[in-house]
Design a protein around this motif. Structure first.
Motif, mmCIF file in Angstrom:
data_model
loop_
_atom_site.group_PDB
_atom_site.id
_atom_site.type_symbol
_atom_site.label_atom_id
_atom_site.label_comp_id
_atom_site.label_asym_id
_atom_site.label_seq_id
_atom_site.Cartn_x
_atom_site.Cartn_y
_atom_site.Cartn_z
ATOM 1 N N PRO A 81 37.485 -6.926 82.220
ATOM 2 C CA PRO A 81 37.645 -6.397 80.862
ATOM 3 C C PRO A 81 37.017 -7.317 79.823
ATOM 4 C CG PRO A 81 39.692 -7.396 81.594
ATOM 5 C CD PRO A 81 38.734 -7.464 82.760
ATOM 6 N N ALA A 82 36.565 -6.721 78.750
ATOM 7 C CA ALA A 82 36.110 -7.488 77.600
ATOM 8 C C ALA A 82 37.332 -8.138 76.956
ATOM 9 C CB ALA A 82 35.397 -6.566 76.621
ATOM 10 N N VAL A 83 37.095 -8.908 75.914
ATOM 11 C CA VAL A 83 38.198 -9.580 75.228
ATOM 12 C C VAL A 83 38.299 -9.026 73.807
ATOM 13 C CG1 VAL A 83 39.089 -11.803 74.408
ATOM 14 C CG2 VAL A 83 37.891 -11.667 76.606
ATOM 15 N N ALA A 84 39.499 -8.614 73.429
ATOM 16 C CA ALA A 84 39.770 -8.161 72.065
ATOM 17 C C ALA A 84 40.370 -9.333 71.307
ATOM 18 C CB ALA A 84 40.746 -6.989 72.087
ATOM 19 N N LEU A 85 39.825 -9.587 70.111
ATOM 20 C CA LEU A 85 40.320 -10.679 69.280
ATOM 21 C C LEU A 85 40.696 -10.130 67.918
ATOM 22 C CD1 LEU A 85 37.315 -12.062 70.616
ATOM 23 C CD2 LEU A 85 39.001 -13.851 70.412
ATOM 24 N N SER A 86 41.754 -10.649 67.350
ATOM 25 C CA SER A 86 42.144 -10.214 66.010
ATOM 26 C C SER A 86 42.535 -11.422 65.181
ATOM 27 C CB SER A 86 43.287 -9.194 66.070
ATOM 28 O OG SER A 86 44.420 -9.754 66.702
ATOM 29 N N ILE A 87 42.158 -11.362 63.917
ATOM 30 C CA ILE A 87 42.517 -12.389 62.939
ATOM 31 C C ILE A 87 43.373 -11.683 61.899
ATOM 32 C CG2 ILE A 87 41.668 -14.097 61.301
ATOM 33 C CD1 ILE A 87 39.003 -14.098 62.838
ATOM 34 N N PRO A 88 44.692 -11.890 61.965
ATOM 35 C CA PRO A 88 45.591 -11.172 61.051
ATOM 36 C C PRO A 88 45.694 -11.836 59.678
ATOM 37 C CG PRO A 88 46.859 -12.479 62.604
ATOM 38 C CD PRO A 88 45.402 -12.676 62.957
ATOM 39 N N PHE A 89 45.852 -10.994 58.669
ATOM 40 C CA PHE A 89 46.086 -11.427 57.291
ATOM 41 C C PHE A 89 47.210 -10.583 56.732
ATOM 42 C CE2 PHE A 89 41.614 -12.118 58.168
ATOM 43 C CZ PHE A 89 41.491 -13.467 57.863
ATOM 44 N N ALA A 90 47.717 -10.966 55.594
ATOM 45 C CA ALA A 90 48.818 -10.225 54.968
ATOM 46 C C ALA A 90 48.418 -8.786 54.664
ATOM 47 C CB ALA A 90 49.273 -10.929 53.694
ATOM 48 N N ASP A 91 47.155 -8.554 54.316
ATOM 49 C CA ASP A 91 46.727 -7.219 53.896
ATOM 50 C C ASP A 91 45.865 -6.493 54.927
ATOM 51 O OD1 ASP A 91 44.561 -8.883 53.685
ATOM 52 O OD2 ASP A 91 43.783 -7.932 51.880
ATOM 53 N N GLY A 92 45.758 -7.019 56.124
ATOM 54 C CA GLY A 92 44.951 -6.349 57.144
ATOM 55 C C GLY A 92 44.533 -7.308 58.237
ATOM 56 N N THR A 93 43.663 -6.840 59.106
ATOM 57 C CA THR A 93 43.237 -7.616 60.262
ATOM 58 C C THR A 93 41.754 -7.423 60.485
ATOM 59 O OG1 THR A 93 45.410 -7.269 61.282
ATOM 60 C CG2 THR A 93 43.648 -7.952 62.734
ATOM 61 N N LEU A 94 41.062 -8.508 60.831
ATOM 62 C CA LEU A 94 39.683 -8.407 61.305
ATOM 63 C C LEU A 94 39.746 -8.334 62.822
ATOM 64 C CD1 LEU A 94 37.900 -11.136 59.140
ATOM 65 C CD2 LEU A 94 37.544 -8.678 59.014
ATOM 66 N N ASN A 95 39.163 -7.305 63.405
ATOM 67 C CA ASN A 95 39.194 -7.117 64.848
ATOM 68 C C ASN A 95 37.794 -7.262 65.428
ATOM 69 O OD1 ASN A 95 42.039 -6.377 65.258
ATOM 70 N ND2 ASN A 95 41.509 -4.666 63.935
ATOM 71 N N PHE A 96 37.708 -7.981 66.552
ATOM 72 C CA PHE A 96 36.443 -8.242 67.222
ATOM 73 C C PHE A 96 36.552 -7.897 68.700
ATOM 74 C CE2 PHE A 96 36.552 -11.052 63.587
ATOM 75 C CZ PHE A 96 35.270 -10.981 63.082
ATOM 76 N N LEU A 97 35.414 -7.619 69.296
ATOM 77 C CA LEU A 97 35.295 -7.392 70.724
ATOM 78 C C LEU A 97 34.299 -8.409 71.250
ATOM 79 C CD1 LEU A 97 35.924 -5.487 73.181
ATOM 80 C CD2 LEU A 97 33.788 -4.321 72.590
ATOM 81 N N ALA A 98 34.677 -9.156 72.277
ATOM 82 C CA ALA A 98 33.782 -10.132 72.899
ATOM 83 C C ALA A 98 33.301 -9.577 74.231
ATOM 84 C CB ALA A 98 34.504 -11.457 73.103
ATOM 85 N N THR A 99 31.989 -9.463 74.364
ATOM 86 C CA THR A 99 31.362 -9.024 75.610
ATOM 87 C C THR A 99 30.118 -9.881 75.832
ATOM 88 O OG1 THR A 99 30.036 -7.370 74.436
ATOM 89 C CG2 THR A 99 32.118 -6.615 75.374
ATOM 90 N N TYR A 100 29.413 -9.617 76.910
ATOM 91 C CA TYR A 100 28.138 -10.286 77.146
ATOM 92 C C TYR A 100 27.021 -9.297 76.864
ATOM 93 C CZ TYR A 100 30.479 -14.273 79.176
ATOM 94 O OH TYR A 100 31.257 -15.378 79.346
#
Length: 164
Positions: A81-100
């Protein structure tokens, strides 16, 4: 563009403006090396932290990493599986997908709603803080979108944005 609402978005916009004004690409040192004692999720998190220069912000930034059950780690991959990453903030989240990518280089895509089906899909390849700033400033022409957008299994069935 909406006003940057968190320190990472503000730093990203500043980095994009600086890159546009100087005409010079952002300089990023080589990625951290995966050591045998590292867990892969921790390593992927460390690479994202490095690419976005998060340690230079002068404040702690939390990143959550987990396996992504929708996307393969490698194009046409079946078992990893790829890797899902999230950076949470009070007003929302930045979501990333890590693949090759096709060159077997770890790459990150910003995840957001598909313009056609609304499902969360890879929108833009983000390799540095200035890339994120370009996306936030809506200067996507300079980036070109994510090559994984059209192949993402996260699209709704029959979504016209999904293709080959």
């Amino acid at each position: 563009m909406r006003t940057p609402s968190n320190p990472i978005e503000a730093a990203a916009v500043r980095a994009a403006v600086k890159r546009a004004q100087s005409g010079q690409a952002s300089r990023i040192d080589p990625d951290p090396v995966l050591h045998s004692h590292d867990a892969e999720l921790q390593w992927v998190e460390a690479v994202l932290r490095h690419r976005l220069s998060l340690d230079s912000l002068g404040r702690p930034v939390s990143i959550r990493a987990k396996d992504d059950d929708t996307h393969p780690l490698v194009a046409d991959g079946q078992h990893f599986p790829a890797v899902a990453l999230s950076i949470p903030f009070a007003d929302g989240t930045l979501n990333f997908l890590a693949t090759y990518d096709d060159d077997r280089r770890l790459t990150f895509d910003l995840i957001g709603p598909c313009d056609r089906c609304g499902k969360p899909v890879p929108l833009e390849e983000i390799n540095c803080l200035a890339d994120l700033g370009d996306h936030l400033l809506q200067t996507r022409d300079g980036l070109g979108g994510s090559p994984r957008l059209r192949t993402s299994a996260a699209h709704a069935d029959g979504c016209p944005a999904r293709g080959n």
